[in-house]
Design an enzyme around this catalytic site. Structure first.
Site, short mmCIF file in Angstrom:
data_model
loop_
_atom_site.label_atom_id
_atom_site.label_comp_id
_atom_site.label_asym_id
_atom_site.label_seq_id
_atom_site.Cartn_x
_atom_site.Cartn_y
_atom_site.Cartn_z
N SER A 326 -37.19 -19.44 13.00
CA SER A 326 -36.46 -20.46 12.43
C SER A 326 -36.58 -21.98 12.80
O SER A 326 -36.28 -22.71 12.13
CB SER A 326 -34.72 -20.26 12.04
OG SER A 326 -34.96 -18.91 11.40
N ASP A 365 -32.89 -12.18 3.46
CA ASP A 365 -32.39 -13.38 4.14
C ASP A 365 -31.74 -12.54 5.37
O ASP A 365 -31.27 -11.51 5.35
CB ASP A 365 -31.50 -13.98 3.21
CG ASP A 365 -30.80 -15.47 4.09
OD1 ASP A 365 -31.46 -16.63 3.34
OD2 ASP A 365 -30.30 -15.18 4.90
N HIS A 371 -26.47 -16.95 0.75
CA HIS A 371 -25.71 -18.17 1.17
C HIS A 371 -25.30 -18.83 -0.28
O HIS A 371 -24.54 -19.85 -0.02
CB HIS A 371 -26.57 -19.15 1.85
CG HIS A 371 -27.18 -18.72 3.21
ND1 HIS A 371 -26.24 -18.69 4.51
CD2 HIS A 371 -28.25 -17.84 3.54
CE1 HIS A 371 -27.10 -17.76 5.37
NE2 HIS A 371 -28.31 -17.56 4.89
N CYS A 384 -30.91 -20.79 6.27
CA CYS A 384 -31.08 -19.88 5.02
C CYS A 384 -32.56 -19.52 4.73
O CYS A 384 -33.46 -20.58 4.48
CB CYS A 384 -30.49 -20.48 3.70
SG CYS A 384 -30.94 -19.72 2.26
#
Lengths: 617, 377
Positions: A326, A365, A371, A384
């Site tokens: 991420s 996810d 989310h 997210c």
């Protein structure tokens, strides 16, 4: 052929041959006499002349190796020096009874079985007038004890030479590297005449990269020797030019904080000054003791190091390749804003999974329940995945690859360390060439969250983070801060190299992304909110976890059920202060599990120390 | 048949003495000479290598291999060699071409062929294959040879010589050429022709100068004037002359040569080992060595003179003369009579490849001598 002629020929042949053999015998005899006459001339008539020449044949040209340059950190902390090392040396032909001498020496100085064995081996190989080391690294006390008794041991003496020493041991060892004995492979690369008399050369790290700066220029002296080869006096000498000292951009204080924070774990920490590319911290753990390589490491010890599952010899900083996870999301978000695939207010509903049209495969996810509605700020803050699946899909792999390329992914940073690898920024072309396969749409999605084929080194991530921090200024990361001639002591600063600028049309896009990253740390909804307690400066960051192996559909990831080696890698990238960043930090913890839990606190510790030192000074 | 009787008459007492050894095809005088030579060689090598027992062991292994090869070849009747000759020669030429094409670079020159397990120099094969081939060709034809036959024979010598010289290995090329030329000389080429060719060669020598490599020119220049580069290529000759000259009549004594032991003498275990002998054993030692060499050569020439077929006598003669050329070129080079061409001193210099070839040559000599038949006895 008629038999008669043949017979006649045969007889004639024999006569002919016999006469030729006789001629040959005579010629051989004559030539041997010529040789003998020549030897009589050399050995009898000119004997005196050559005898004198032989007696005077005493001038040897001895190389004098230069002193290797020292290495300091940016604040003048000594990282590598040369210490006089004393060794006990024996000249065999001056020793009458070797066994008795060795026994008597052993009573004065501890001499191990190994030493004796090595010594005997060399005894066979070397000339009897050459000094052979018996014991290396004598202590001061041993030197003193021998000095008092020296008269009892003709042919035995204490020899001194300079040996490389790393006073800080394992600290920053992967950046520093070490020197080792010159081997055959080195000889192919080195200028042999300049290395006459030099025993060691840089093998890894800065010691290798700046070998030609550190080494210096060899000198010579003409020595007069006596008939058994002992040096009587020096006739002429050209002094060697010592190597230059290096000042690295590393800050050993920060380095220590980073390595302490990572103690017992595997991973890397890199800190860069985003304003000029200076590397402040370059840590790779676990490390090893460079001293063991200087005097030749035993095969057993080397195998232990090499076969250790923790891979202490592996320089994770520039050769470790990890999926960025991420931590790549801020860059993808910036690409989305730049290419107008999204605006700061574009909102996506996240149900916890994402599917491509016409395909029931669910891209999950990290948060199973989703989310809800997220815009780019929330998507970065909470990391997210669904938002970025969607964004990656609208960007497409080509635009994403192009934009991430601006940040140097998939390319060497050209840092001044040997062996750097390029990582991997996947593209359609790459996949066709490397895998002979077309690019699949699903691969675009996982590239958007830094998984799949993508690989980065900690140094690459640090460079990219520094670019983000400086709003697009690209500086080449470097470890060399300054060089210093020993003769003048004057520092020559290394000019930072400005490579270019990341093309961003709307400067507001930087702030959108950076403010979201600030939220990661400072907002109660941020993934790294756990490290913001008591923080005195504004930090922007992004957590990341990189999957070590693929998790099947519908299978829940349970850390406790996996062996530690299969845990996700934990990553954290950060810079501070947000308004005018002076430090960018990247932390990778192998199998650390979560970026927020394992990696982020290390970055906080490094930055805390950095700002504490700054306000202190 | 008149010839047969003359051959029987030539069979001397020594030949009869070897009769009882006919089960074992060994020529005792030659074997003794070679063993003494090898022993002298090891003694000098021990000193030259600074008493390095490893080097001594390796040389002993090579010598054993060489003597082994010699004994094996000695038990093969010579007519087999005659039959194999064209094949050996053909394979040798092909390997030489292969070296030029794919040869691995060794010591800056393409000489070695890597055969996976072993690496060897095809030019070594040619040292034996060329004289064998010329002898094979001559054996079928009336001697002295007609000029057309001579041309073809010369061609079989020149082609491999040029291939070897291209590697570039001028020293070996010259040795191969000379061993082939010896066959022609022994076959009875008219002296007039020999001298004409020699005269022509001397005349075109300046032309060759332009085809020489720089390092080969360097050798010739240093040979003519060693002092012109005393710390470079002239160093070898100057130092070896000092070593030999300072040895004097009695020498400095075994292991006491200062030139060699103080590292002044380069390549003292290999090409320049003769200088170590000269320094440590003096003129006396050298005379002993030369006497050993002379005995071996004389025995070889005797074996050639006793050989029964054209093929065997030509082969025997050229092998032993090539051996002499080795000795002469090496000693000539070390004493400053000839240029430095990198030829080892047979059975004394440290090093392997040429040793085995040389011992194989002696094996053929022994085979020729011990497989003679009493014709129409």
């Amino acid at each position: 052929m008629a038999p008669r002629t043949h017979l006649k020929d045969h007889l004639r042949e024999t006569h002919l041959f016999t006469s030729r053999i006789l001629v040959a015998l005579v010629v051989v005899g004559v030539l041997l006499v010529v040789v003998v006459v020549r030897l009589i001339y050399l050995q009898i008539i000119s004997h005196e002349h050559f005898s004198t020449l032989s007696e005077n044949n005493r001038v040897n040209i001895m190389p004098m190796p230069p002193t290797r340059g020292l290495i300091y950190d940016r604040n003048g902390v000594l990282l590598a020096q040369n210490l006089p090392a004393f060794s006990l040396e024996v000249i065999p032909e001056q020793v009458k009874d070797m066994d008795r001498t060795l026994a008597a020496l052993a009573q004065l100085i501890t001499i191990g079985e190994d030493d004796i064995e090595q010594f005997k081996k060399r005894l066979d190989q070397k000339h009897p007038y050459e000094a052979i080391p018996l014991r290396l690294r004598l202590s001061e006390e041993e030197v003193a004890r021998f000095a008092v008794n020296r008269h009892r041991f003709p042919g035995v003496d204490v020899g001194a030479r300079l040996a490389r020493d790393y006073p800080l041991g394992e600290l920053a060892v992967h950046a520093m590297g070490y020197v080792g004995r010159i081997n055959e492979a080195d000889l192919k690369v080195l200028d042999v005449s300049n290395y006459r008399g030099t025993t060691h050369t840089g093998k890894t790290g800065v010691e290798k990269y700046y070998e030609d700066v550190l080494h210096g220029q060899v000198g010579y002296q003409h020595e007069e020797t006596n008939a058994v080869g002992r040096v009587l006096r020096v006739l002429e000498r050209r002094m060697p030019i010592p190597g230059q000292n290096l000042y690295l951009s590393l800050d050993l204080d920060l380095q220590m904080v980073a390595e302490l924070a990572l103690t017992g774990k595997r991973g890397a920490v890199v800190a860069i000054n985003p304003k000029n590319g200076e590397v402040l911290v370059a840590a790779s753990l676990p490390g090893y003791d460079p001293a063991s390589f200087v005097n030749g490491i035993s095969t057993k010890d080397y195998d232990t190091l090499r076969q250790s599952p923790d891979q202490p010899l592996f320089n994770r900083i520039v050769t470790g390749q990890y999926p960025p996870g991420s931590t790549v999301k801020p860059l993808v978000a910036l690409a989305g804003l730049e290419y107008k695939a999204i605006t700061p207010h574009t909102s996506t509903f996240c149900p916890g999974w994402f599917s491509l049209p016409g395909d029931d495969h669910r891209y999950r996810d990290w948060k199973k329940d989703g989310h809800g509605n997220v815009d780019v700020r929330l998507a970065i803050m909470r990391s997210c995945d669904v938002y970025f699946y969607n964004l990656a899909r609208s960007l497409g792999i080509d635009r994403m690859q192009k934009y991430l390329g601006y940040f140097g992914l998939g390319r060497r940073t050209e840092i001044d360390l040997p062996g750097e690898v390029a990582g991997l920024l996947p593209s359609r072309d790459w996949k066709r060439a490397a895998r002979r396969q077309a690019w699949y749409p699903g691969e675009t999605l996982i590239t958007g969250i830094g998984q799949g084929f993508m690989l980065t080194t900690p140094m690459q991530l640090a460079a990219a983070t520094a670019m983000l921090a400086s709003r697009g200024e690209v500086w080449r990361p470097h470890l060399l801060h300054a060089t210093q001639q020993t003769s003048t002591s004057q520092l020559v600063l290394q000019a930072p190299v400005h490579v270019g600028k990341v093309p961003v049309a709307d400067a507001a896009n930087w702030e959108t992304v950076i403010s979201a990253m600030e939220g990661v740390v400072h907002d109660p909804g941020g993934t790294a909110k756990g490290i913001n307690r008591g923080i005195t400066y504004q930090m922007a960051g992004k957590t990341g976890t990189a999957q070590v192996f693929g998790i099947k559909q519908n299978q829940k990831y349970k850390a406790s059920e996996l062996t530690e080696r299969l845990h996700d890698h934990a990553l954290f990238v950060a810079f501070a202060p947000v308004d005018d960043p002076v430090i960018a930090v990247v932390v990778v913890v192998e199998n650390g599990g979560s970026g927020s839990g394992e990696a982020a606190p290390v970055a906080r510790a490094v930055m805390d120390r950095y700002f504490a030192n700054k306000s202190g000074s | 048949m008149a010839t047969d009787y003359s051959l029987v008459r030539l069979a001397d007492r020594r030949y009869r003495r070897t009769l009882w050894l006919r089960g074992l095809h060994v020529d005792i005088p030659l074997l003794v000479g070679l063993l003494v030579l090898a022993a002298v060689g090891l003694t000098v090598l021990y000193s030259a290598s600074a008493q390095n027992s490893d080097m001594l062991t390796r040389q002993l292994i090579r010598l054993s291999l060489g003597f082994g090869a010699m004994l094996v070849l000695a038990h093969i009747p010579p007519h087999h060699f005659q039959r194999w000759t064209p094949w050996l020669y053909g394979v040798g030429v092909i390997l030489l071409l292969a070296v030029l094409v794919i040869g691995e670079i060794g010591k800056g020159a393409q000489r070695w062929l890597d055969m996976g397990v072993i690496r060897f120099q095809p030019s070594e094969i040619m040292k034996l294959a060329v004289p064998l081939m010329v002898a094979w060709y001559m054996a079928e034809r009336p001697l002295p040879p007609a000029s057309k036959i001579l041309m073809i024979a010369a061609l079989t010598v020149v082609v491999p010589t040029l291939l070897i010289a291209r590697q570039p290995d001028l020293g070996t090329g010259l040795l191969v050429a000379s061993s082939g030329m010896f066959v022609l000389l022994l076959a009875g080429v008219a002296w007039r022709l020999v001298f004409t060719v020699l005269g022509l060669l001397a005349a075109v020598a300046p032309v060759f100068w332009y085809f020489l490599h720089d390092y080969q020119r360097e050798r010739v220049i240093t040979f003519l004037n060693p002092e012109h580069d005393p710390l470079g290529s002239g160093y070898h000759i100057i130092q070896s002359k000092i070593a030999i000259g300072s040895g004097g009549f009695y020498g400095k004594g075994w292991l006491n040569g200062t030139q060699a032991h103080l590292d002044f003498l380069p390549e003292r275990s290999t090409d320049f080992i003769f200088a170590v002998l000269g320094e440590e054993f003096g003129l006396i030692g050298i005379l002993v060595l030369l006497l050993i060499y002379f005995s071996i050569i004389a025995r070889g020439l005797y074996i050639a003179s006793q050989a029964q077929s054209t093929f065997t006598r030509l082969v025997a003669g050229s092998i032993i003369l090539a051996f002499f050329v080795y000795v002469f070129i090496n000693i000539g080079m070390v004493t400053g009579l000839l240029p430095v061409v990198g030829v080892p001193l047979p059975l004394v210099s440290y090093g392997g490849t040429s040793l085995v070839t040389m011992m194989a040559g002696f094996g053929i000599l022994m085979s020729i001598h011990t497989h003679r038949r009493l014709l129409s006895g």
